[in-house]
Design an enzyme around this catalytic site. Structure first.
Site, PDB file in Angstrom:
ATOM      1  N   TRP A  83       0.850  -1.189   0.000  1.00  0.00           N
ATOM      2  CA  TRP A  83       0.000   0.000   0.000  1.00  0.00           C
ATOM      3  C   TRP A  83       0.891   1.246   0.000  1.00  0.00           C
ATOM      4  O   TRP A  83       1.884   1.306   0.731  1.00  0.00           O
ATOM      5  CB  TRP A  83      -0.891   0.004   1.249  1.00  0.00           C
ATOM      6  CG  TRP A  83      -1.731   1.228   1.414  1.00  0.00           C
ATOM      7  CD1 TRP A  83      -2.559   1.796   0.500  1.00  0.00           C
ATOM      8  CD2 TRP A  83      -1.852   2.028   2.598  1.00  0.00           C
ATOM      9  NE1 TRP A  83      -3.188   2.903   1.036  1.00  0.00           N
ATOM     10  CE2 TRP A  83      -2.776   3.077   2.315  1.00  0.00           C
ATOM     11  CE3 TRP A  83      -1.268   1.972   3.872  1.00  0.00           C
ATOM     12  CZ2 TRP A  83      -3.117   4.057   3.256  1.00  0.00           C
ATOM     13  CZ3 TRP A  83      -1.614   2.941   4.814  1.00  0.00           C
ATOM     14  CH2 TRP A  83      -2.536   3.961   4.501  1.00  0.00           C
ATOM     15  N   ALA A 119       2.139   3.098  13.138  1.00  0.00           N
ATOM     16  CA  ALA A 119       1.261   4.281  13.143  1.00  0.00           C
ATOM     17  C   ALA A 119       1.673   5.280  12.075  1.00  0.00           C
ATOM     18  O   ALA A 119       1.934   6.460  12.346  1.00  0.00           O
ATOM     19  CB  ALA A 119       1.239   4.932  14.525  1.00  0.00           C
ATOM     20  N   TYR A 148      -4.877  -0.417  -4.724  1.00  0.00           N
ATOM     21  CA  TYR A 148      -3.588   0.236  -4.505  1.00  0.00           C
ATOM     22  C   TYR A 148      -3.019   0.714  -5.837  1.00  0.00           C
ATOM     23  O   TYR A 148      -2.781  -0.088  -6.737  1.00  0.00           O
ATOM     24  CB  TYR A 148      -2.601  -0.707  -3.820  1.00  0.00           C
ATOM     25  CG  TYR A 148      -2.993  -1.148  -2.421  1.00  0.00           C
ATOM     26  CD1 TYR A 148      -4.008  -0.506  -1.711  1.00  0.00           C
ATOM     27  CD2 TYR A 148      -2.335  -2.198  -1.803  1.00  0.00           C
ATOM     28  CE1 TYR A 148      -4.355  -0.909  -0.436  1.00  0.00           C
ATOM     29  CE2 TYR A 148      -2.670  -2.609  -0.514  1.00  0.00           C
ATOM     30  CZ  TYR A 148      -3.691  -1.968   0.167  1.00  0.00           C
ATOM     31  OH  TYR A 148      -4.035  -2.370   1.431  1.00  0.00           O
TER      32      TYR A 148
END
Length: 336
Positions: A22, A210, A55
């Site tokens: 991704w 994150a 993607y």
């Protein structure tokens, strides 16, 4: 080498560090670099690869297929997904209708240059299509030999329970959920994980660092580094903004450095190892724009974080952690 874990209650083993493309293949990095990253993953012992038709609007699947060409297919575990718009954006170019699923799997297989994928995942829940229609289409994909198992991504606990019940009726195995999960984003812990454990699903988690915040490269009071995701409007700047707009988060992340040092890990390796301490997590997905990132991040495999250090991580991050289960539904797409 990277360790393996069983995916759900199935007999399928996948590498606990899984390579995902991704935001990179077909968009952020050149194809030669993307292929070098895949080669680095293979050299490190990663055999599980995650992608999706959306993607780079199908280009990521094409690049991955080229990168894996010549590898022994039986030694790989290839995952892809369906839901988001692909192609010119026609009326049936998105969602989980029977039409879109059956057309999308054929397109994915052609781009990936394979006869089947090991795991075919519903990239989101489709509020506009009856769940019965969606699950029947997935069951037909499995019976046609185009996928071995099915999974979902970012579904709520009730949605997972309903999908699992229909899968059982249809005689196919729903074995995984792919949610966002990190030491800062723990929304699956309250409801999704207990439900998955009960039903025999594992989590294949994305963004364990994150979106890069847990690597420590974003410093409090400083502008984001040039070329980082936070400066790339096409590469997740909006998503990472929810962390960067809170200076206390960046300060607390820096407080994790002594814990990482004690374990002999980088902050990125610590973040990946942290999600793997959850027994319901089968794999952490890592991405890379350089081969060296893959080589470094796989060192998180096999790491055990002692309970006292897990407690120190919790104390360091404090109230910067997001844990409300409602966030999963809140971030779901509206009805098409």
């Amino acid at each position: 080498m990277v360790s393996y874990r069983y995916l759900g209650r199935s007999g399928l083993k996948i590498t606990e560090i899984t390579y995902g493309n991704w935001l990179t293949h077909g968009s952020q990095v050149e194809n030669d670099t993307a292929k070098a990253c895949v080669r680095a993953a293979l050299d490190a012992g990663i055999t599980s690869f995650d992608t999706a038709d959306v993607y780079a609007n199908t280009k990521a699947e094409t690049v991955l297929g080229e990168a894996l060409k010549g590898e022994r297919r039986q030694s790989l575990e290839i995952f892809t997904k369906v839901y988001w718009p692909t192609g010119p954006g026609g009326a049936n170019d998105s969602g989980l209708s029977r039409k879109h699923i059956l057309e999308s799997i054929d397109g994915s297989l052609e781009r990936l240059q394979t006869d089947y994928v090991d795991l075919y995942q519903a990239h989101r829940y489709d509020e506009s299509t009856p769940l019965e229609e969606t699950m029947q289409a997935f069951a037909d994909v499995v019976r046609a030999g185009k996928a071995l198992y099915i999974g979902v991504s970012e579904w709520t606990a009730p949605q997972i329970r309903a999908g699992h019940a229909l899968a059982q009726e249809l005689g196919v195995q729903l074995i995984s959920n792919q949610p966002q999960y990190s030491a800062l984003w723990r929304v699956i812990e309250g409801e999704v994980v207990p439900t998955s454990e009960e039903l025999g699903l594992s989590q294949i988690v994305w963004s364990p660092v994150a979106q890069g915040v847990l690597t420590g490269k974003y410093k409090p009071g400083e502008a984001p580094p040039a070329g980082s995701r936070a400066t790339d409007e096409k590469g997740g700047a909006r998503m990472i903004g929810r962390f960067l707009e809170r200076p206390d988060v960046l300060r607390r992340v820096q407080d994790l450095t002594p814990v990482a040092d004690e374990l002999g890990l980088s902050l990125a390796q610590l973040a990946i190892a942290w999600v793997l301490q959850n027994r319901n997590v089968a794999a952490a997905i890592i991405g890379a724009s350089r081969p060296e990132q893959v080589t470094e991040n796989v060192k998180a495999s096999g790491v055990t974080i002692p309970a006292e250090l897990l407690a120190r991580i919790d104390a360091a991050l404090g109230d910067s952690v997001v844990s409300d289960p409602a966030e999963t539904a809140k971030n779901a797409p509206p009805a098409r």
